[in-house]
Design a protein around this motif. Structure first.
Motif, short mmCIF file in Angstrom:
data_model
loop_
_atom_site.label_atom_id
_atom_site.label_comp_id
_atom_site.label_asym_id
_atom_site.label_seq_id
_atom_site.Cartn_x
_atom_site.Cartn_y
_atom_site.Cartn_z
N SER A 36 0.83 -1.20 0.00
CA SER A 36 0.00 0.00 0.00
C SER A 36 0.86 1.25 0.00
O SER A 36 1.93 1.30 0.63
CB SER A 36 -0.93 0.02 1.22
N THR A 37 0.39 2.27 -0.70
CA THR A 37 1.13 3.53 -0.80
C THR A 37 1.32 4.20 0.56
O THR A 37 2.42 4.66 0.88
CB THR A 37 0.43 4.47 -1.78
N PRO A 38 0.29 4.29 1.41
CA PRO A 38 0.50 4.93 2.73
C PRO A 38 1.57 4.23 3.56
O PRO A 38 2.42 4.90 4.17
CB PRO A 38 -0.88 4.84 3.39
N LYS A 39 1.55 2.88 3.57
CA LYS A 39 2.55 2.17 4.37
C LYS A 39 3.94 2.33 3.77
O LYS A 39 4.93 2.52 4.50
CB LYS A 39 2.19 0.70 4.49
N LEU A 40 4.05 2.27 2.44
CA LEU A 40 5.34 2.47 1.79
C LEU A 40 5.90 3.84 2.14
O LEU A 40 7.10 3.99 2.44
CB LEU A 40 5.20 2.33 0.28
N THR A 41 5.05 4.85 2.11
CA THR A 41 5.50 6.21 2.40
C THR A 41 5.93 6.36 3.85
O THR A 41 6.94 7.02 4.16
CB THR A 41 4.39 7.22 2.05
N ARG A 42 5.19 5.72 4.77
CA ARG A 42 5.57 5.79 6.19
C ARG A 42 6.93 5.12 6.42
O ARG A 42 7.78 5.64 7.16
CB ARG A 42 4.50 5.12 7.06
N ILE A 43 7.12 3.97 5.78
CA ILE A 43 8.41 3.28 5.92
C ILE A 43 9.54 4.13 5.35
O ILE A 43 10.63 4.24 5.93
CB ILE A 43 8.36 1.91 5.22
N LEU A 44 9.27 4.75 4.20
CA LEU A 44 10.28 5.62 3.58
C LEU A 44 10.64 6.78 4.50
O LEU A 44 11.83 7.08 4.72
CB LEU A 44 9.74 6.14 2.25
N GLN A 45 9.63 7.43 5.06
CA GLN A 45 9.89 8.59 5.92
C GLN A 45 10.66 8.18 7.17
O GLN A 45 11.57 8.88 7.62
CB GLN A 45 8.56 9.26 6.29
N ALA A 46 10.31 7.01 7.74
CA ALA A 46 11.02 6.53 8.92
C ALA A 46 12.47 6.20 8.58
O ALA A 46 13.39 6.49 9.37
CB ALA A 46 10.32 5.31 9.50
N GLY B 265 16.47 -2.87 2.05
CA GLY B 265 16.45 -3.63 3.30
C GLY B 265 15.32 -3.20 4.21
O GLY B 265 14.67 -4.04 4.85
N GLN B 266 15.07 -1.89 4.28
CA GLN B 266 13.98 -1.39 5.12
C GLN B 266 12.62 -1.87 4.63
O GLN B 266 11.78 -2.33 5.41
CB GLN B 266 14.02 0.15 5.15
N PHE B 267 12.40 -1.77 3.32
CA PHE B 267 11.12 -2.24 2.76
C PHE B 267 10.98 -3.76 2.91
O PHE B 267 9.90 -4.26 3.24
CB PHE B 267 11.02 -1.85 1.28
N ARG B 268 12.07 -4.48 2.66
CA ARG B 268 12.01 -5.93 2.74
C ARG B 268 11.66 -6.39 4.16
O ARG B 268 10.83 -7.29 4.35
CB ARG B 268 13.34 -6.53 2.29
N ASP B 269 12.29 -5.77 5.16
CA ASP B 269 12.02 -6.14 6.55
C ASP B 269 10.59 -5.80 6.96
O ASP B 269 9.93 -6.58 7.64
CB ASP B 269 13.01 -5.45 7.48
N ALA B 270 10.13 -4.63 6.52
CA ALA B 270 8.80 -4.17 6.93
C ALA B 270 7.69 -5.05 6.34
O ALA B 270 6.70 -5.34 7.01
CB ALA B 270 8.60 -2.71 6.53
N PHE B 271 7.86 -5.46 5.07
CA PHE B 271 6.83 -6.26 4.41
C PHE B 271 7.13 -7.76 4.43
O PHE B 271 6.38 -8.54 3.86
CB PHE B 271 6.66 -5.79 2.96
N LYS B 272 8.27 -8.13 5.06
CA LYS B 272 8.68 -9.54 5.13
C LYS B 272 8.74 -10.17 3.73
O LYS B 272 8.14 -11.22 3.47
CB LYS B 272 7.73 -10.32 6.03
N LEU B 273 9.46 -9.53 2.84
CA LEU B 273 9.58 -9.97 1.45
C LEU B 273 10.77 -10.93 1.33
O LEU B 273 11.81 -10.59 0.77
CB LEU B 273 9.75 -8.77 0.52
N LEU B 274 10.60 -12.14 1.83
CA LEU B 274 11.65 -13.14 1.78
C LEU B 274 11.48 -14.02 0.55
O LEU B 274 10.39 -14.51 0.28
CB LEU B 274 11.62 -14.01 3.04
#
Length: 464
Positions: free
Chosen positions: A374-384, A434-443
């Motif tokens: 989702s765009t909102p979650k992606l943006t929050r992860i990016l900002q963090a 790495g940040q996106f992968r960890d947040a969404f568990k993209l293993l």
């Protein structure tokens, strides 16, 4: 409208020094590249991804062909070239326009006519040979109209490739503007994504690919059958395990004889590349007894370049000692460190050990490859991530990242918008991955992060 239902294979054949490698480099310039350079084949066959316009294909560069030679390595080169001819959809037979025809050209032409393959006679180094009289001598090879090109300068190459691929193109059925809504709905349903997992099982000869397939399709409560009509004798096997449907794409040359599967452990680079392209998850089997080879790294590299989700199976794990296991792990970390996103499963296809874990890893990799972000979650992860570690400055400016959204699946593609993003280094891109992968568990899947900068009309004035 036309489309390629599979990637055709174009083999470059000819005696030494006629320009095969030059043409190979020109055809593969978009991806630069050698995707398989296998021990024992380096003198005669290189495989690369070619593209002319919007038409992709696999191109095979062969060594100098001396079909009547009985001397050492030349015999092996001739054998490998013969195999490349047999695997191809079309052969480009290169001859030297400056030197003319010699005895080797006649012998190669004879073998090509005997092979039954479609052949385009290609006269290379033909700069300035506009006069058809200059090409007339090549008709005596009995392979039809010669195509004059210059691989070094690109003259005539596009037309040659168009002629080579034209019979392999499939004309799509045009949409009738007066078709009913029901017909349109049915067509849309046919194009809807299929939730079965297309799994290619790849690896070197004798690593246990066929054993694993037989173990899978031989499981109790498993439905299995061959899917006919696949291209180039590739075999697709559908089976169901519980509620999950799979399509296995075999790269070992699986054949069916009645109810008994006969396996032929014959490694074919082309079949492997095509299977990887057709799959959405690749299971790379590695023989724990032999360790990790450069060939394993080439297969893994192509799967990564193709954007495929990937699981690694260390097979025959039960047959190695603790000391050997530690050695295999060190070799894996050294040669396949670029697969840090992939799950590794220790298994024995013969005994069925770890097979369930493999399928769970495959399902997880497939889910990650097709994850919706989702765009909102992606943006929050990016900002963090930016708050925790801002991107480095370039000059007096620091790249400014505003928001992120998903741009595609299989593999997941994340597009970040902002200002001055052209200055973001690769190290910071990997940090964000790495940040996106960890947040969404993209293993189990590669992840692509791209930057799109907004135009700032004042930036040039500020820099001046």
């Amino acid at each position: 409208m036309t489309d390629l239902r599979f990637k055709p294979v174009v083999a470059l054949v000819g005696r030494t020094n006629v320009g095969k490698s030059t043409l190979f480099n020109r055809l593969t310039r978009s991806r630069a590249a050698l995707v398989a350079n296998i021990s024992g084949l380096t003198r005669d066959r290189h495989y690369g991804e070619g593209r002319m316009g919007d038409q992709p294909f696999i191109v095979v560069d062969t060594g100098g062909f001396e079909p009547v030679s009985t001397r050492g390595i030349l015999v092996e080169m001739a054998r490998q070239t013969t195999q490349a001819i047999a695997e191809s959809d079309v052969v480009l037979f290169l001859v030297d326009g400056r030197e003319g025809i010699n005895a080797h050209d006649h012998e190669i032409a004879r073998l090509l006519r005997k092979s039954g393959q479609r052949v385009l006679l290609t006269v290379n180094k033909a700069e300035g040979m506009r006069d058809h009289a200059d090409l007339a001598q090549f008709h005596e090879l009995g392979l039809g109209e010669p195509h004059a090109i210059s691989a070094a300068h690109g003259d005539g190459v596009s037309a040659l490739v168009d002629d080579a691929l034209a019979p392999l193109l499939v004309v799509s059925k045009p949409v009738d503007d007066e078709s009913s809504e029901a017909d349109r709905a049915a067509e849309g349903a046919a194009k809807a994504p299929d939730h079965r997992i297309k799994l290619a099982i790849a690896g070197r000869p004798n690593v246990g690919k066929s054993t694993l397939i037989n173990t899978l399709v031989g499981e109790e409560r498993v439905i299995a059958y061959d899917l006919p009509g696949t291209t180039r004798d590739a075999i697709e096997i559908e089976f169901q395990r519980g509620e999950r449907r799979y399509t296995l794409i075999d790269t070992a040359g699986l054949r069916r004889r009645g109810k008994v599967f006969e396996t032929v452990e014959k490694f074919s680079v082309i079949k492997t590349l095509q299977a990887i392209e057709a799959a959405n998850v690749v299971l790379l089997l590695i023989d724990a007894q032999d360790g990790v080879s450069d060939q394993d790294a080439h297969i893994a590299g192509f799967a990564l370049e193709a954007g495929r989700a990937l699981v690694v199976g260390l097979n025959k794990w039960d047959a190695v000692t603790q000391e050997q296991r530690e050695w295999v792990q060190r070799e894996y970390d050294r040669k396949l460190r670029f697969l840090s996103f992939a799950r590794v499963v220790h298994m024995s296809a013969l005994k069925g050990q770890g097979v369930s874990a493999v399928l769970k890893a495959v399902e997880a990799a497939h889910a990650a490859a097709f994850a919706k972000l989702s765009t909102p979650k992606l943006t929050r992860i990016l900002q963090a991530a930016v708050e925790q570690q801002p991107p480095p400055r370039k000059g007096i400016f620091r790249p400014k990242m505003r928001y992120a959204h998903q741009g595609g699946q299989n593999p997941p593609r994340i597009i970040i918008h902002g200002n001055a993003l052209d200055a973001v280094p690769d190290s910071y891109r990997r940090y964000l991955e790495g940040q996106f992968r960890d947040a969404f568990k993209l293993l189990g899947t590669p992840l692509s992060v791209e930057f799109k900068s907004s135009h700032n009309p004042y930036l040039k004035d500020a820099e001046s």
